[in-house]
Structure formats: structure tokens, C-alpha cells
Design an enzyme around this catalytic site. Structure first.
Site, short mmCIF file in Angstrom:
data_model
loop_
_atom_site.label_atom_id
_atom_site.label_comp_id
_atom_site.label_asym_id
_atom_site.label_seq_id
_atom_site.Cartn_x
_atom_site.Cartn_y
_atom_site.Cartn_z
N SER A 143 0.75 -1.05 0.03
CA SER A 143 0.05 0.06 -0.08
C SER A 143 0.90 1.27 -0.01
O SER A 143 1.85 1.34 0.41
CB SER A 143 -0.75 0.03 1.27
OG SER A 143 -1.53 1.27 1.40
N TYR A 157 -1.24 -0.77 10.46
CA TYR A 157 -1.37 -1.32 8.92
C TYR A 157 -0.29 -0.81 8.12
O TYR A 157 0.18 -1.49 7.31
CB TYR A 157 -2.86 -0.88 8.71
CG TYR A 157 -3.10 -1.10 7.28
CD1 TYR A 157 -3.74 -2.36 6.56
CD2 TYR A 157 -3.08 -0.23 6.25
CE1 TYR A 157 -3.84 -2.42 5.21
CE2 TYR A 157 -3.36 -0.31 4.97
CZ TYR A 157 -3.90 -1.46 4.54
OH TYR A 157 -4.15 -1.62 3.10
P1 NAP Z 1 -11.55 -5.70 1.08
O1 NAP Z 1 -12.63 -5.20 -0.01
O2 NAP Z 1 -11.93 -5.47 2.54
O3 NAP Z 1 -11.44 -7.29 0.72
C1 NAP Z 1 -10.63 -7.98 1.66
C2 NAP Z 1 -10.55 -9.40 1.44
O4 NAP Z 1 -9.33 -10.20 2.05
C3 NAP Z 1 -11.76 -10.25 1.37
O5 NAP Z 1 -11.98 -11.16 0.35
C4 NAP Z 1 -11.56 -11.02 2.71
O6 NAP Z 1 -12.19 -12.03 2.93
C5 NAP Z 1 -10.06 -11.10 2.67
N1 NAP Z 1 -9.55 -11.34 3.88
C6 NAP Z 1 -9.30 -10.56 4.94
N2 NAP Z 1 -8.81 -11.15 6.09
C7 NAP Z 1 -8.33 -12.31 5.55
C8 NAP Z 1 -7.61 -13.59 6.19
N3 NAP Z 1 -7.32 -13.42 7.56
N4 NAP Z 1 -7.51 -14.44 5.61
C9 NAP Z 1 -8.12 -14.56 4.27
N5 NAP Z 1 -8.81 -13.67 3.71
C10 NAP Z 1 -8.76 -12.64 4.42
O7 NAP Z 1 -9.89 -5.30 0.76
P2 NAP Z 1 -9.20 -4.54 -0.49
O8 NAP Z 1 -9.40 -3.11 -0.37
O9 NAP Z 1 -9.80 -5.47 -1.92
O10 NAP Z 1 -7.77 -4.83 -0.34
C11 NAP Z 1 -7.17 -6.08 -1.10
C12 NAP Z 1 -5.68 -5.59 -0.58
O11 NAP Z 1 -5.36 -4.54 -0.93
C13 NAP Z 1 -5.30 -5.57 0.85
O12 NAP Z 1 -3.83 -6.50 1.17
C14 NAP Z 1 -5.32 -4.37 1.03
O13 NAP Z 1 -4.33 -3.96 2.30
C15 NAP Z 1 -4.78 -3.72 -0.09
N6 NAP Z 1 -4.99 -2.24 -0.36
C16 NAP Z 1 -6.06 -1.79 -0.56
C17 NAP Z 1 -6.34 -0.45 -0.57
C18 NAP Z 1 -7.74 0.30 -0.86
O14 NAP Z 1 -7.75 1.52 -0.87
N7 NAP Z 1 -8.78 -0.52 -0.90
C19 NAP Z 1 -5.24 0.50 -0.61
C20 NAP Z 1 -3.80 -0.14 -0.61
C21 NAP Z 1 -3.67 -1.58 -0.26
P3 NAP Z 1 -13.90 -12.24 3.38
O15 NAP Z 1 -14.40 -11.49 2.32
O16 NAP Z 1 -14.19 -13.69 3.51
O17 NAP Z 1 -14.08 -11.40 4.62
#
Ligand code: NAP
Length: 248
Positions: A143, A157
């Protein structure tokens, strides 16, 4: 034979968008999820509708036993592994560091850091030419928080993502001669559910003023970068930390 990709956290957000794009490109898929079986099954139906072989496997990536069972399912049902996308990640309620407790740090570092290490270890055992594999690629989700620090929101985080950057740099060198490329994508602020977990579902609307492009990103825009790093088009790219953040 189709290339096989494991996407952790493929039930929602960036992971689900990555699954759909990977299916369009013909990958066979293992879709990991943690709690949302309903959401995972919806993505499973979508990718199978595109004609690819796919399975959905529940596992908490922070739990070693569950990760081992997930990789056994891949061995049994898909037969090989070519790409790991270490996408599963989470954050908790926004607060200052002195308000946080150790249990929270255990959860945040467990899901974001230990989870990525466990999956990388199991993937390397299967992909490395050192272990009889045919090579492959690992794409980690870091991130921009790793370099911005997330003050007043979630420094834990941000630090977890800093660890992912260091792991990417070290592991890329460690396995470069074994046919494995290791890279990270560092998204900026993206429209997904993750911000609600921090207590601010509309966070993108507040933060977008600090993005030079003036908007949040879409999960599909991150998926494009992930799929490129996974592909042979990125054959000479390893150890890269690719910011996909609208210039932020
Ligand atoms: P999200 O919409 O909250 O989705 C999170 C996903 O991860 C869901 O499929 C969830 O499963 C799964 N998950 C969470 N904890 C887990 C665990 N302990 N074991 C297995 N699966 C787990 O998140 P996102 O925004 O798409 O983020 C995806 C990645 O991008 C993350 O690593 C996040 O840190 C990174 N990121 C996101 C952003 C942003 O602005 N969105 C920015 C920078 C980086 P369930 O559906 O079953 O709960």
C-alpha cells in the site's frame, strides 16, 4: 494446460476484480476467502461462467494449519501452481497509536504479514526449480501507506505494509535464480469495503483531494497491474514496488 493462480482474499474488492480479469485471461483459479462464503461463491460463479476451472477455499491466511490445508486442496484439485497473489489484508478502527493494544497488533500483523509469509513459503515449495518446480510469480499487495505511514488512522497497518515491501525486496533476490519473480503493487485509495472496517466507509471521498488525479481508484485498475506483474510480459521485472495511486 492453464496456468494456475491462487488469489488470497478473492471474495471481495481488489481480489475479486483480479479473479475476474485472470479468468478472462484463461487462468485456472483458487479463490481464497476468510468469512464471506456468499461473496466467494458469487465470484466463483462469475469466473466459471467465463469457462475456467476454479475452486473456492476457506482459510484464514494467518493460520498456518488452514494455509497448509488450502495448498493441499490446490495440489489435489488443480495439480500445480504458477502465480500467488498475496492479496488478503485487513485494517481496524482508525485511532492513534497510544490507543491501540497488543491484541490488535497481533491481528493486523497476523493477517497482513504472517499470512503473506505463509502463502509465499508454500508457493515457493511448489514453484521453485530448487524444489523441482517450474518457476512462477508472486505478487504482493502492499500500500502507499507503507511510505505515508497512516498517521491518526492505522500506523500498525502501514507498518505491516512496510514489512511486505521489505519481504518483496528480499524474497525477489532470494528466489530470482529459481525461476520465481516477486513484486508488489502499492495501491493508493481504492473504492472497496476495506475503509468501512476503519470506521469511515466514505474515506475515499475525503482523501481524494490529496490525490493528484483527484479521484479514488477502482479495484479493476489494481487488477490490471497485478495481472501484468504475473504475466510473461513482466519477465524481467522482479523486486519492483509498483505504485498504482493516481500520482499520490
Ligand atoms: P476488502 O474489500 O476489505 O477485501 C478483503 C479481502 O481479504 C476479502 O476477500 C476478505 O475475505 C479477505 N481477507 C481478509 N482477512 C483475511 C484473512 N485473515 N484470511 C483470508 N482472507 C482474508 O479489501 P481490498 O480493499 O480489496 O484490499 C485488498 C488488498 O489491497 C489488501 O491487502 C489491502 O491492504 C490492499 N490495499 C487496499 C487499498 C484500498 O484502498 N482498498 C489500498 C492499499 C492497499 P472475506 O470476504 O471472507 O472477509
Amino acid at each position: 494446460m492453464s496456468r494456475v493462480m491462487l488469489i488470497t482474499g478473492a471474495s471481495r474488492g481488489i481480489g475479486a476484480a483480479t479473479a475476474r480479469l485472470a479468468a478472462q485471461q484463461g487462468y485456472a483459479l483458487c479463490l481464497n476467502y476468510h468469512q464471506r462464503a456468499d461473496a466467494a461463491n458469487a465470484v466463483l460463479e462469475q469466473v466459471r461462467g467465463l469457462g475456467v476451472t476454479a475452486i473456492a477455499v476457506q482459510a484464514d491466511v494467518a493460520d498456518e494449519t488452514q494455509v497448509l490445508h488450502m495448498f493441499e486442496a490446490i495440489d489435489r484439485e488443480l495439480g500445480r501452481l504458477d502465480v500467488l497473489v498475496n492479496n488478503a489484508g485487513m485494517l481496524e478502527q482508525q485511532m492513534r497509536l497510544e490507543q491501540m493494544d497488543a491484541a490488535r497488533w497481533g491481528r493486523v500483523l497476523g493477517a497482513n504479514v504472517i499470512g503473506s509469509f505463509l502463502c509465499a513459503r508454500e508457493a515457493i515449495k511448489r514453484m521453485s526449480t530448487r524444489h523441482g518446480g517450474q518457476g512462477g510469480a508472486i505478487v504482493n499487495l502492499s500500500s502507499v501507506a507503507a511510505r505515508l505511514g497512516a498517521p491518526g488512522e492505522y500506523i500498525d497497518y502501514a507498518a505491516a505494509k512496510g514489512a511486505i515491501d521489505s519481504m518483496t525486496l528480499g524474497l525477489a533476490k532470494e528466489v530470482a535464480s529459481e525461476g520465481i519473480r516477486v513484486n508488489a503493487v502499492r495501491p493508493g485509495v481504492i473504492h472497496t469495503d476495506i475503509h468501512a472496517a476503519g470506521g469511515e466507509p466514505d474515506r475515499v471521498e475525503r482523501v481524494k483531494a490529496s490525490v493528484p488525479m483527484g479521484r479514488g481508484g477502482q479495484a479493476e485498475e489494481i487488477a490490471e497491474a497485478i495481472l501484468w506483474l504475473a504475466s510473461e510480459q513482466a519477465s524481467y521485472t522482479s523486486g519492483a514496488l509498483l505504485d498504482v495511486a493516481g500520482g499520490r
